[in-house]
Write an enzyme that holds these catalytic residues in place. Structure first.
Site, short mmCIF file in Angstrom:
data_model
loop_
_atom_site.label_atom_id
_atom_site.label_comp_id
_atom_site.label_asym_id
_atom_site.label_seq_id
_atom_site.Cartn_x
_atom_site.Cartn_y
_atom_site.Cartn_z
CB CYS A 185 1.61 0.15 1.31
SG CYS A 185 2.61 0.82 2.64
C1 UGA Z 1 5.20 -0.67 -1.03
C2 UGA Z 1 5.84 0.00 -2.25
O1 UGA Z 1 6.75 -0.90 -2.88
C3 UGA Z 1 6.59 1.27 -1.84
O2 UGA Z 1 7.11 1.93 -2.99
C4 UGA Z 1 5.61 2.20 -1.10
O3 UGA Z 1 6.26 3.37 -0.66
C5 UGA Z 1 5.03 1.46 0.09
O4 UGA Z 1 4.35 0.27 -0.37
C6 UGA Z 1 4.05 2.39 0.75
O5 UGA Z 1 3.00 2.68 0.17
O6 UGA Z 1 4.38 2.97 1.81
P1 UGA Z 1 6.05 -2.31 0.93
O7 UGA Z 1 4.62 -2.42 1.32
O8 UGA Z 1 7.08 -2.06 1.97
O9 UGA Z 1 6.24 -1.11 -0.16
O10 UGA Z 1 6.43 -3.67 0.24
P2 UGA Z 1 6.79 -4.23 -1.22
O11 UGA Z 1 8.21 -4.57 -1.28
O12 UGA Z 1 6.27 -3.34 -2.27
O13 UGA Z 1 5.96 -5.59 -1.22
C7 UGA Z 1 4.55 -5.61 -1.05
C8 UGA Z 1 4.01 -7.00 -1.12
O14 UGA Z 1 4.08 -7.51 -2.45
C9 UGA Z 1 4.74 -8.03 -0.25
O15 UGA Z 1 3.79 -8.84 0.40
C10 UGA Z 1 5.54 -8.84 -1.24
O16 UGA Z 1 5.78 -10.15 -0.81
C11 UGA Z 1 4.62 -8.81 -2.45
N1 UGA Z 1 5.33 -9.03 -3.72
C12 UGA Z 1 6.25 -8.14 -4.17
C13 UGA Z 1 5.04 -10.16 -4.47
O17 UGA Z 1 4.20 -10.99 -4.10
N2 UGA Z 1 5.69 -10.33 -5.67
C14 UGA Z 1 6.60 -9.46 -6.14
O18 UGA Z 1 7.14 -9.68 -7.25
C15 UGA Z 1 6.88 -8.33 -5.37
#
Ligand code: UGA
Length: 456
Positions: free
Chosen positions: A271
């Site tokens: 995403c």
């Molecule tokens: C993300 C959004 O959080 C959802 O709200 C959205 O619905 C979804 O995309 C989508 O568009 O369908 P997701 O991709 O499942 O969800 O994952 P996240 O938990 O948001 O994490 C994304 C990335 O950011 C991961 O690689 C995670 O490791 C990284 N991340 C997250 C960080 O590096 N630091 C943080 O503090 C948080």
């Protein structure tokens, strides 16, 4: 109670379908992938998602959920159809609407045969204007009917995260309803009021605004991550600076909040990279250069390189060095390898001549198809660490958090830890081994060494 059909059995479609069905709605999910449909029919999820398998089995057993290949049949046997197909990136970063268009064509064909009102809801992430200008016209052309008069149309973005998709579907912060016309909005709002027992705020707006809410939400979250990674990169160059302490204090300001301020190897997944690129591409096409969003992507691309630089800084040439990689999936609690930072880190390490042994609790099978014999996979963390010259934590699985410095000391050739997710206590680790981490000024480790008990 409305009967529901869902077109597309990916993360969003299947998690949504399972939640609807377990709340008592008769739900039909359809997908063009025969293998996925067969698995779902047997109550088995085609992908890993915590709690999904149990709920899926329950939904199938209750008879409230069925999975079929026939999209037309699914639409005809329902009153509301959600489109949850994928919207992958094209080479220039813009969105490929092929699956959305195909779904709209088939739904339109079904609507031609259907009497009575039917609501079509676009849940896939699509650029502003798509529902009104692309989906609507395909539906009208293929059904011979008029949106707003003969059938309803809404855009309803989803915000679920992989790894907590069920929780996020059942307890969202808000529901956004982008309505083509009032009756469509009313119908979808009533459905969600019933589904959530009126406990979730519902925001109604036009479809283009709803489409933009999704991009803006993901872009802001990605911006928070690249922001804190930029701060981390500065911290690393200043003795006595630790980004985790900075982020904690910054996040306590309620205007900021502490979430998505964890510095690390960068964001991945299906995403954030795709949606930020799509927003950049859309913006450029509209004649505005979104330099902030371009920087978000640039910072993110730099983080895997930084991990390799840190290894080089400690080991010199990486040629022939064995690097143990802990974690491959783009984040914990998923087997999803799409745009995982581990891929870029491993490619860069291989380019420098390092040999790689990797361990992931559940993403190994998916990773094998990417690396195709170029790296080794271990069956456990300990096996992965054996004889390694350095170890990199790339995904913060909870089982890695319990590993003590003694484990690394015992099994590695050189006990060098590069913590790409800030899961270890710097004072505890740097007492016993060489501990290097994203966002940690290195002299601080030494100073902490002399202050036993100092916490990260
Ligand atoms: C993300 C959004 O959080 C959802 O709200 C959205 O619905 C979804 O995309 C989508 O568009 O369908 P997701 O991709 O499942 O969800 O994952 P996240 O938990 O948001 O994490 C994304 C990335 O950011 C991961 O690689 C995670 O490791 C990284 N991340 C997250 C960080 O590096 N630091 C943080 O503090 C948080």
């Amino acid at each position: 109670m409305h009967k529901i059909s869902i077109v597309g059995a990916g993360y969003v479609g299947l998690c949504t379908a399972v939640c609807f069905a377990n709340r008592g709605y008769k739900t039909t999910i359809s997908d063009i992938r025969e293998e996925s449909v067969k698995l779902i029919q047997r109550g088995a999820s085609p992908f890993y998602e915590p709690h999904l398998n149990g709920l899926l089995k329950k939904a199938i057993k209750s008879g409230n959920l069925r999975a079929i290949l026939d999209r037309e049949g699914a639409v005809l046997d329902s009153e509301i159809t959600f489109i949850t197909v994928g919207t992958p990136s094209t080479l220039d970063g813009s969105v490929n609407l092929h699956f959305v268009k195909n779904s709209a064509r088939e739904i339109g064909g079904a609507l031609r045969k259907k009497d009575g009102y039917h609501l079509v809801v676009v849940k896939s992430t699509v650029p502003p204007g798509t529902t009104k200008h692309v989906v609507k016209s395909i539906l009208e052309k293929n059904s011979g009917k008029k949106a707003g008069k003969d059938f309803g149309l809404c855009m309803n973005p989803e915000f679920l995260r992989e790894g907590s998709a069920i929780h996020d579907t059942l307890k969202p912060d808000r529901v956004v309803v982008g309505e083509h016309d009032e009756r469509s909005g009313e119908t979808l709002e009533d459905f969600y009021k019933d589904f959530y027992n009126g406990r979730v705020p519902i925001l109604r707006m036009n479809p283009a605004s709803a489409e933009m809410v999704k991009y803006a939400s993901n872009a802001l979250l990605a911006t928070k991550i690249s922001f804190i990674n930029s701060i981390a990169n500065i911290c690393e160059r200043v003795p006595n600076l630790d980004v985790t302490q900075v982020a904690k204090a910054v996040g306590m300001d309620h205007r900021v909040n502490p979430l998505f301020l964890e510095a690390g190897v960068g964001f991945g997944g299906s995403c954030f990279p795709k949606d930020v690129k799509a927003l950049v591409s859309l913006s450029r096409n509209l004649g505005y250069r979104p330099s902030l969003l371009e920087s978000v992507l640039e910072v993110n691309e730099g983080q895997p390189k930084r991990m390799v630089e840190l290894a080089r800084q400690e080991l010199g040439s990486l040629k022939g060095k064995k690097v143990a990689i802990l974690g491959l999936s783009f984040k914990p609690n998923t087997d999803d390898m799409r745009e995982a930072p581990s891929i870029r880190i491993i490619i860069l390490l291989l380019r420098e001549g390092a040999s790689i042994c990797a361990y992931d609790p559940i993403a190994t099978e998916n990773a094998k198809s990417i690396f195709d014999g170029k790296i080794d996979f271990a069956p456990s963390s300990i096996e992965c660490l054996k004889n390694a010259d350095c170890c990199m934590v790339v995904t913060e699985w909870s089982e890695f958090k319990t590993l003590k410095p003694s484990i690394f000391l015992k099994h590695m050739k050189r006990p060098i830890m590069i913590d790409g997710r800030r899961i270890y206590n710097p004072s505890e680790f740097s007492r016993e081994l060489k501990y290097i981490a994203i966002g940690l000024g290195q002299e601080q480790c030494q100073e902490k060494n002399s202050h036993k008990g100092d916490q990260a």
